[in-house]
Design an enzyme around this catalytic site. Structure first.
Site, PDB file in Angstrom:
ATOM      1  N   CYS A 116       0.806  -1.220   0.000  1.00 39.67           N
ATOM      2  CA  CYS A 116       0.000   0.000   0.000  1.00 39.67           C
ATOM      3  C   CYS A 116       0.844   1.278   0.000  1.00 39.67           C
ATOM      4  O   CYS A 116       0.446   2.296   0.561  1.00 39.67           O
ATOM      5  CB  CYS A 116      -0.901  -0.005   1.222  1.00 39.67           C
ATOM      6  N   GLU A 117       2.041   1.210  -0.538  1.00 40.49           N
ATOM      7  CA  GLU A 117       2.896   2.388  -0.703  1.00 40.49           C
ATOM      8  C   GLU A 117       3.601   2.220  -2.033  1.00 40.49           C
ATOM      9  O   GLU A 117       3.569   1.140  -2.607  1.00 40.49           O
ATOM     10  CB  GLU A 117       3.967   2.442   0.397  1.00 40.49           C
TER      11      GLU A 117
END
Ligand SMILES: Cc1ncc(COP(=O)(O)O)c(C=O)c1O
Length: 410
Positions: free
Chosen positions: A337-338
């Protein structure tokens, strides 16, 4: 020892393994590890007493450790857990060297209990150690104040580095030896990783030779650490071992003559031994077109393969399911999620959803730096020995994620 040339594992075999074990999957070719070990031994074969200590932080799978132990390697360790793994793998305690940084004296006392060699890198611990164990000889890690290494995170021998005792602090070391009765058995340096310019080894060697002459005790070994650069692409530079050996061997022999003692020469390679043996296979989940980019999103992320995000490292990526496809540009990303980029704007044969990509040089600092971030399971590992594949680590499951969690009543 006779050198063999080892060819990369063929893509058809890699596809077979991805079908058998699933993805994401790490694969290590033991014959490549052996080839590298023999290459290093042969390069320095003119040195009478040569020790190669595998820096196991690069890859601590017990089977890799056992394989290198069988080849005759010693072990370089940086935590008491690595020491224990080494002992479990069958290394004799005296073939393990423990070079910790910023650990407590408590951890170092455990290393004494295990009977391994200890290499200390700060004056406070040296003094405390001397008070407890004046009859247990140690090595000292010197900071030679040399800027070397492929990037700032892996340059560890410069003046502002937290590692080692400055070579200007030898008078202080001598005072501690005198006050405690402690004996020094060896001196060590490690200036960084991915060193392409051999000058830094030579500069460091000069400093260590001078220190050896200056110390009151006769030392058994000089440890030049590591940092040998391996190629990450076809035409990438690598540390020229033969050239390094030509310089070091001559200087080392003349040092031993002047010193009046046959000292052992130690290297502690990590990346050199295992990087090129490793392949990381991932499955393409999705192809996503944005206004500027075509992304290939895979079933992995920096939780499994951190080097590109952490060091800006470049690893070759090939589409092994479509080797003859048209070359196109892709940015290959993970599912974390980055920002999670494995390869930016890479020319790869056409990637389709469902394809298997192979990331090269995945044997060092890859699985050993992996985590469960985003609650993802860590991948399985397979080792090829004499052409046969062995599962050497199972893929994790929910049980692994929950193993040490204590659920309380709410
Ligand atoms: C003390 C020490 N020795 C050896 C190594 C191995 O370095 P490389 O993987 O570049 O060979 C490292 C790497 O961090 C290290 O810290």
């Amino acid at each position: 020892m006779k050198e063999k040339i080892i060819y990369p594992i063929h893509r058809n075999k890699l596809i077979q393994l991805s079908n058998k074990y699933g993805t994401p999957l790490y694969i290590y070719d033991s014959s490549k590890i052996e080839e590298q070990y023999i290459k290093m031994k042969n390069a320095f074969s003119c040195i009478n007493n040569l020790i190669i200590n595998y820096a196991c932080k690069a890859n601590t799978n017990l089977n890799i450790l056992k394989f290198l132990q069988k080849l005759g390697s010693g072990l370089d360790t940086v935590s008491i857990q690595e020491v224990e793994l080494g002992l479990i793998a069958g290394f004799h305690p005296k073939k393990i060297i423990f070079t910790p940084n910023c650990v407590s004296i408590k951890e170092i006392k455990k290393a004494v209990d295990f009977g391994v060699r200890i290499n200390l890198d700060n004056l406070s611990i040296l003094e405390q150690f001397g008070e407890y164990f004046s009859d247990y000889s140690v090595g000292i890690r010197i900071n030679p104040h040399i800027m070397a290494g492929g990037n700032s995170k892996i340059s560890v021998g410069h003046i502002d580095s937290k590692f080692g005792i400055s070579h200007y602090q030898i008078p202080h070391i001598k005072r501690i030896l005198k006050n405690t009765g402690l004996k020094i058995e060896g001196i060590h340096m490690h200036t960084g990783s991915d060193i392409s310019d051999i000058k830094s080894f030579l500069e460091g060697a000069k400093i260590l030779f001078r220190i050896a002459m200056d110390l009151p005790d006769i030392i058994d070994y000089i440890d030049f650490g590591s940092g040998f650069k391996v190629p990450y692409t076809k035409n990438d530079i690598k540390t020229d071992l033969v050239c390094l050996s030509n310089y070091i061997t001559e200087k080392f022999k003349s040092f031993c003559k002047d010193y009046g003692n046959e000292v052992t020469l130690i290297f502690e390679p990590g990346k050199f031994l295992v990087s090129e043996s490793g392949y990381f296979l991932v499955h393409v989940n999705v192809i996503k077109h944005t206004t500027s980019t075509v992304f290939a999103g895979v079933d992995s992320g920096f939780n499994h393969f951190l080097r590109p995000m952490f060091y800006d490292a470049y690893h070759c990526i090939e589409n092994i399911s479509n080797p003859n496809g048209r070359l196109r540009f892709y940015t290959i990303v993970g599912y974390i999620c980055e920002s999670d980029t494995f390869g930016l704007n890479r020319k790869v044969t056409e990637i389709r959803e469902g394809d298997i990509l192979c990331i090269k040089n995945a044997g060092a600092y890859c699985f050993s730096m992996s985590s469960n971030y985003n609650s993802r399971y860590r991948p399985s590992e397979v080792m090829i020995i004499n052409g046969k594949d062995f599962l050497i680590r199972k893929r994790e499951t929910m049980q692994d994620l929950l193993r040490n969690v204590i659920e309380i009543k709410m």
